[in-house]
Design a protein around this motif. Sequence first.
Motif, PDB file in Angstrom:
ATOM      1  N   TYR A  34       0.043   0.921  -9.929  1.00  0.00           N
ATOM      2  CA  TYR A  34      -0.438   1.888  -8.938  1.00  0.00           C
ATOM      3  C   TYR A  34      -0.787   3.191  -9.644  1.00  0.00           C
ATOM      4  N   ASP A  35      -1.962   3.700  -9.361  1.00  0.00           N
ATOM      5  CA  ASP A  35      -2.402   5.002  -9.837  1.00  0.00           C
ATOM      6  C   ASP A  35      -2.243   5.148 -11.357  1.00  0.00           C
TER       7      ASP A  35
ATOM      8  N   ARG B  37      -3.418   3.341   0.169  1.00  0.00           N
ATOM      9  CA  ARG B  37      -4.108   2.835  -1.030  1.00  0.00           C
ATOM     10  C   ARG B  37      -3.383   1.610  -1.549  1.00  0.00           C
ATOM     11  N   GLU B  38      -4.131   0.532  -1.774  1.00  0.00           N
ATOM     12  CA  GLU B  38      -3.509  -0.714  -2.213  1.00  0.00           C
ATOM     13  C   GLU B  38      -2.973  -0.605  -3.642  1.00  0.00           C
TER      14      GLU B  38
ATOM     15  N   SER C 266       0.847  -1.188   0.000  1.00  0.00           N
ATOM     16  CA  SER C 266       0.000   0.000   0.000  1.00  0.00           C
ATOM     17  C   SER C 266       0.885   1.242   0.000  1.00  0.00           C
TER      18      SER C 266
ATOM     19  N   ASP D 264       0.483   5.216   0.917  1.00  0.00           N
ATOM     20  CA  ASP D 264      -0.394   6.167   1.626  1.00  0.00           C
ATOM     21  C   ASP D 264      -1.785   5.575   1.879  1.00  0.00           C
TER      22      ASP D 264
END
Length: 172
Positions: free
Chosen positions: A92-93, A70-71, A66, A68
């Motif tokens: 991620y993102d 968020r997985e 994770s 911050d």
Amino acid sequence: MTVNDMDRAPIDDTLFGGVTVRQDGQDRIEVGGEGIPLAVLERSPTAEVDPQIAIGTRDPALLTLSIDGREAGLMPAKGGLSRRSYRVDVTYDGSVYRLVPDSVPSSRLTRDGTHLGDFSCDGDEMVIAEWREGAEVRPVDASIGYALASAFGTGAQPMWMMIVDGVTSALP
């Protein structure tokens, strides 16, 4: 306790200042600093532990990452004869990251195929990052790179060297 609360001397990253890497046995790795988001990589307590891997396993079903809170999607390859077989991919993102060995001591970090920098680590809390000149490196890139390097180590021998080692060890 988070990385920012620790009294451990931080690693001096050339782009992001002080970065702290903390390993809690083979169960958990935390990476953080004033200039980067907190990354937490955890191994399931039900996983069989491999002592040669800092985080204890390369099984993606038994690991969570994770950033911050968020997985992130985490997919370490199983590891085998080729350097590429030791790669670790993260989604991620909207970006795809890859940490892959490119020499005996270090591994290359890419984001969406762009080479961001090189990491060196023996699978402990001492991680060295060398950012590529001209690369647009973001704080989250550092969090992911430091966490992966600490959890899985960096570098690998080339296949030909592994074959030679295998043959010479089989000889009387």
